[in-house]
Design an enzyme around this catalytic site. Structure first.
Site, PDB file in Angstrom:
ATOM      1  CE  LYS A 193     -44.908 -70.013 -23.048  1.00 26.13           C
ATOM      2  NZ  LYS A 193     -45.929 -70.434 -24.014  1.00 26.13           N
ATOM      3  N   GLY A 350     -31.538 -76.951 -27.226  1.00 23.58           N
ATOM      4  CA  GLY A 350     -31.182 -76.341 -28.247  1.00 23.58           C
ATOM      5  C   GLY A 350     -30.468 -75.037 -28.078  1.00 23.58           C
TER       6      GLY A 350
HETATM    7  P1  ADP Z   1     -33.454 -75.027 -24.305  1.00 26.25           P
HETATM    8  O1  ADP Z   1     -33.895 -74.836 -25.826  1.00 26.25           O
HETATM    9  O2  ADP Z   1     -32.098 -74.937 -24.059  1.00 26.25           O
HETATM   10  O3  ADP Z   1     -34.330 -76.229 -23.753  1.00 26.25           O
HETATM   11  P2  ADP Z   1     -35.584 -72.985 -23.869  1.00 26.25           P
HETATM   12  O4  ADP Z   1     -36.192 -73.055 -25.094  1.00 26.25           O
HETATM   13  O5  ADP Z   1     -36.418 -73.717 -22.651  1.00 26.25           O
HETATM   14  O6  ADP Z   1     -34.164 -73.723 -23.850  1.00 26.25           O
HETATM   15  O7  ADP Z   1     -35.481 -71.568 -23.285  1.00 26.25           O
HETATM   16  C1  ADP Z   1     -34.637 -70.595 -24.018  1.00 26.25           C
HETATM   17  C2  ADP Z   1     -35.459 -69.173 -24.274  1.00 26.25           C
HETATM   18  O8  ADP Z   1     -35.831 -68.774 -22.914  1.00 26.25           O
HETATM   19  C3  ADP Z   1     -34.690 -68.226 -25.053  1.00 26.25           C
HETATM   20  O9  ADP Z   1     -35.216 -67.881 -26.156  1.00 26.25           O
HETATM   21  C4  ADP Z   1     -34.609 -67.094 -23.837  1.00 26.25           C
HETATM   22  O10 ADP Z   1     -34.721 -65.836 -24.370  1.00 26.25           O
HETATM   23  C5  ADP Z   1     -35.788 -67.353 -22.927  1.00 26.25           C
HETATM   24  N1  ADP Z   1     -35.734 -66.665 -21.799  1.00 26.25           N
HETATM   25  C6  ADP Z   1     -35.042 -67.057 -20.722  1.00 26.25           C
HETATM   26  N2  ADP Z   1     -35.045 -66.356 -19.600  1.00 26.25           N
HETATM   27  C7  ADP Z   1     -36.075 -65.081 -20.010  1.00 26.25           C
HETATM   28  C8  ADP Z   1     -36.796 -64.224 -19.356  1.00 26.25           C
HETATM   29  N3  ADP Z   1     -36.620 -63.834 -18.162  1.00 26.25           N
HETATM   30  N4  ADP Z   1     -37.855 -63.577 -20.182  1.00 26.25           N
HETATM   31  C9  ADP Z   1     -38.081 -64.036 -21.398  1.00 26.25           C
HETATM   32  N5  ADP Z   1     -37.746 -65.111 -21.802  1.00 26.25           N
HETATM   33  C10 ADP Z   1     -36.441 -65.588 -21.146  1.00 26.25           C
END
Ligand code: ADP
Ligand code: MG
Length: 391
Positions: A193, A350
């Site tokens: 998001k 994470g």
């Molecule tokens: P981080 O923990 O490294 O900061 P985030 O929590 O922001 O990363 O994002 C990771 C999540 O985003 C994952 O669960 C992944 O499945 C989801 N994600 C990435 N691209 C998409 C997409 N196109 N549609 C739905 N979910 C997505």
């Protein structure tokens, strides 16, 4: 940013209060992952070699200012002793005479700081009590540095203070990536998001030369440009914000790189039937789950010319193959360039760390931050109170 290290302080005959992050996972009374404990070894060894005594301070779980027996650090003490190869004595919250009686290379481990309500309130009284147990304060818990707590902030103002080895390593990696980086600098920001990463995007557009926006976040940016993203994860109410970020990037001379092709599917599950189409050709009943090969080729090209990379957030739904393809390919590219000494690469978050591990790329990155919230706040350009207090 300037901070003292263990090298700037004389530890001979002194007691060092060392704030560490040993908030490890425990199942049935056994520590299931020793990584965080292993990472404190250099600091503990160094202080002892310099003739100092080590008193460890840490939190464990979220007891919220109360004594919760399952969250006592007494449970972790044997694992700390094993990993350090030193006698470790757990000290209950009364502290008592243990400090005066420290023997040889014995290490003390103070009870869970968060049993005391003063810890999370950054209470001066509690910080004073802790400071009274030692002569020098060492912070080796970068992952707790985004919180102003008694053991990370207030105490640093009461004793000579410095960063431990792990903290210093993390700070110099981060400084190299965004403080005084070699240019061009590329940031890759992905994940679910936009709403969770607004500050991060806002800070990065003013600092980096190229910003790759991927994952679910990219959908919001595509939609903001009037593109129909079908059933994709998308925050339509952030369209205006997304446009503002694009305008800010434009003014700052930062190239925004959005997907040049997208992988769409009708189901969010591993192996779901999918196709690669142009960014404006997502069918109304489909969702965008990854970036396509043309996007990866373009990003690889940008990385080839870059000197520095900071990465947070996967480029697609990496948990479900084949929608991990863009993340894996970009990770492999960054890893190869880093290994060849052409790129300084720093990543954190994470899911990001999980994705880079899954891609087999993590080992070749210059630095992987496991600090979670502290890493994100640093990417947002915020001052971390635990770091500021060491200055
Ligand atoms: P981080 O923990 O490294 O900061 P985030 O929590 O922001 O990363 O994002 C990771 C999540 O985003 C994952 O669960 C992944 O499945 C989801 N994600 C990435 N691209 C998409 C997409 N196109 N549609 C739905 N979910 C997505
Ligand atoms: Mg996450």
């Amino acid at each position: 940013m300037a901070w003292k290290t263990l090298d700037d302080i004389d530890f001979a005959g002194k007691r060092a209060l060392v704030r560490v992050d040993i908030n490890v996972p425990v199942e049935d009374g056994k520590v299931t992952d020793l990584t965080r404990i292993e990472r404190i070894i250099p600091t503990v060894d160094d202080i002892q070699e310099k003739g100092g005594k080590v008193i460890l301070m840490a939190h464990f779980g979220r007891p919220k200012g109360q004594v919760v027996p399952e969250m006592s650090l007494e449970i972790i003490a044997p694992a700390v002793a094993d990993v350090l190869g030193l006698p470790v004595t757990w000290v209950n919250s009364d502290y008592g005479d243990a400090v005066a009686e420290m023997d040889g290379d014995e290490v003390l481990l103070l009870e869970n700081l968060r049993f005391n309500p003063g810890e999370e309130k950054n209470d001066k009284g509690f910080a004073k009590r802790l400071a009274g147990l030692g002569d020098i304060y060492v912070n080796d818990a970068f992952s707790a540095a985004h919180r102003a707590h008694a053991s990370t902030e207030a105490i640093a103002r009461l004793l000579p203070a410095c960063a431990g080895r792990l903290m210093a390593e993390e700070l110099s990696a981060l400084e190299k990536a965004l403080g005084t980086p070699e240019r061009p600098v590329v940031a890759v920001v992905g994940g679910a998001k936009v709403s969770t990463k607004l500050d991060l995007l806002g800070n990065l557009v003013g600092k980096v030369d190229h910003l790759v926006i991927g994952g679910g976040m990219a959908n919001t940016f595509l939609a903001a440009q009037g593109i129909d993203v079908g059933k994709s994860l998308c925050e339509h109410d952030l369209a205006e914000t997304a446009r503002e970020i694009l305008a800010k990037a434009d003014a700052a001379g930062c190239e925004i790189i959005l997907p040049r092709d997208i992988v769409v599917a009708r189901e969010f599950k591993a192996g779901a039937a999918n196709e690669t189409v142009a960014p404006d050709a997502c069918p109304a009943d489909a969702m965008i789950l990854d970036a396509g090969a043309a996007t990866v080729a373009y990003v690889s090209d940008v990385l080839d010319r870059a000197k520095t990379l900071v990465w947070n957030g996967p480029l697609g739904a990496f948990e479900i193959a084949p929608f991990d393809a863009a993340t894996n390919a970009a990770a492999a590219k960054a890893a190869a360039l880093s290994k060849a000494g052409q790129l300084i690469s720093v990543a954190g978050g994470g899911d990001t760390v999980a994705a880079l591990n899954q891609a087999g790329a993590a080992d070749d990155f210059s630095y992987i931050s496991t600090a979670g919230g502290a890493f994100l706040e640093w990417m947002e350009g915020k001052d971390l109170p635990g770091v500021a207090a060491l200055g």
